[in-house]
Enzyme design. Structure first.
Site, PDB file in Angstrom:
ATOM      1  CB  SER A   1      70.327  55.160   6.684  1.00 58.90           C
ATOM      2  OG  SER A   1      70.012  54.859   8.025  1.00 58.90           O
TER       3      SER A   1
ATOM      4  CD  GLU B   1      70.695  54.381  12.770  1.00 58.43           C
ATOM      5  OE1 GLU B   1      71.506  54.949  13.509  1.00 58.43           O
ATOM      6  OE2 GLU B   1      69.740  53.691  13.198  1.00 58.43           O
TER       7      GLU B   1
ATOM      8  CE1 TYR C   1      74.254  51.448   7.203  1.00 55.47           C
ATOM      9  CE2 TYR C   1      72.927  52.943   8.538  1.00 55.47           C
ATOM     10  CZ  TYR C   1      73.038  52.062   7.477  1.00 55.47           C
ATOM     11  OH  TYR C   1      71.937  51.788   6.689  1.00 55.47           O
TER      12      TYR C   1
END
Ligand code: NDP
Length: 324
Positions: free
Chosen positions: A125, A127, A149
């Site tokens: 990801s 992120e 996460y």
């Protein structure tokens, strides 16, 4: 006939990937934590539920993962399973780390243990870039995760890189920026915006409650992103790649486009709710997907406005919404 195992097949990406692999002639096995209880609505919506074998895998349970890999004997494993909400990861950090970090390690270790030539795709990801994401991020940009996460995704990324280097596994991580579709659940902000705007356009008097509208993201179209996953697995040498459109928009622009697509002005219907702000958030997210284009020939075809229009079209076609 190649065999693929898709873990997390009930989700957005798993469903589109299953459709893609079936169309390519693969024998597809898809897993859920509980395949008996899961309704597989996304697979039904795509009309492919009966074209594949469904099984239960608890990806946090090493023995279960090993058993599944031994039974299915897949050529390719796509691990898309795991707690996938950044917001929820602040509430469930341990569950998030286990379902992403430990699960990934279980797959890598099981592949190493069996000694099979199974290829492994890890759902990474953007992120992970965290605070670094204000600059266009590519494969060389250091990770600075800002949520449980993202920390879990970073751990999974490094496990994959380590097993590739240490044991020669054909294992790669797709560092995917946000990608959307009508299969996104409503707890994700894009679908929440689309479905609320559709209901308001159909006469609902509700307000749309949102957090920070000034954050920006690179939003793409999910069916194109699963093609990139498959292409990555076909490379002779496994490599981690950034997958994105390369264009960034603010959440306000997304909201504005969603309401405009049903003839409304977002300012009349949106309420900013500080409870929806995250403890730490990425204000900006920028991508440089040039390497994916160079190595795979892949390039995103759909921009944010295309994504909004397709999601809205599907939303207005759902039962219970008046179609305009
Ligand atoms: P979804 O949430 O739609 O699907 C993820 C699947 O994982 C679910 O269907 C669920 O299957 C399973 N799952 C959910 N929670 C857990 C848990 N705690 N433990 C084990 N399994 C769980 O995600 P997407 O399809 O959107 O994304 C696929 C992957 O790609 C995810 O890992 C996500 O984090 C990652 N990703 C997604 C991006 C996006 O924009 N969509 C961007 C970057 C990365 P079941 O309930 O059947 O077990």
């Amino acid at each position: 006939m190649k065999r693929a195992l898709i873990c997390g097949v009930s989700g957005q990406d798993g469903s589109y990937l299953a459709r893609l692999l079936i169309s390519k002639g693969y024998e597809v096995f898809g897993s859920s934590r509980d395949a008996q209880m899961e309704g597989f609505n996304n697979l039904r919506a795509l009309g492919i539920k009966d074209e594949m074998s469904l099984l239960s895998i608890a990806t946090t349970d090493f023995r279960n993962v090993l058993q599944a890999i031994s039974q299915v004997a897949p050529d390719e494993i796509y691990n898309l399973a795991g707690q996938s909400s950044v917001a929820m990861s602040f509430e469930q950090p341990l569950q998030t780390m286990e379902s992403i970090g430990i699960s990934t390690l279980n797959f890598l270790e099981a592949i190493r243990f069996t000694g099979a030539k199974t290829k492994f795709y890890n759902a990474g990801s953007s992120e992970c870039f965290g605070a670094a994401a204000a600059q266009p991020c590519d494969e060389g940009t250091p990770f600075r995760p800002r949520s449980p996460y993202a920390v879990a995704k970073a751990a999974a990324f490094w496990s994959v890189a380590n097993y590739r280097e240490a044991y020669g596994l054909h294992a790669c991580t797709g560092i995917l920026f946000n990608h959307e579709s009508p299969l996104r659940p409503e707890r994700f902000v894009t679908r929440k915006i689309i479905s609320t705007a559709a209901r308001i356009a159909s006469g609902s008097e509700e307000k749309l409650h949102l957090g920070n509208l000034s954050i920006s993201r690179d939003w793409g179209w999910a069916p194109e992103y699963v093609e990139a996953m498959w292409m990555m697995m076909q490379l002779d040498d496994a490599q981690d790649l950034v997958i994105a459109t390369g264009h960034t928009c603010t959440l306000e622009e997304f909201v504005s486009a969603a309401f405009a697509s049903v003839g409304l002005c977002w300012r009349d219907h949106v309420v900013t709710d500080e409870k929806l702000f995250r403890p730490t958030d990425l204000t900006e997210s920028r991508a440089n997907p040039a390497m994916a284009h160079k190595l795979l020939g892949w390039r995103a075809k759909s921009a944010m406005l295309d994504v909004v229009h397709r999601m809205m079209e599907a939303e207005l076609d759902r039962p219970g919404t008046i179609n305009h």
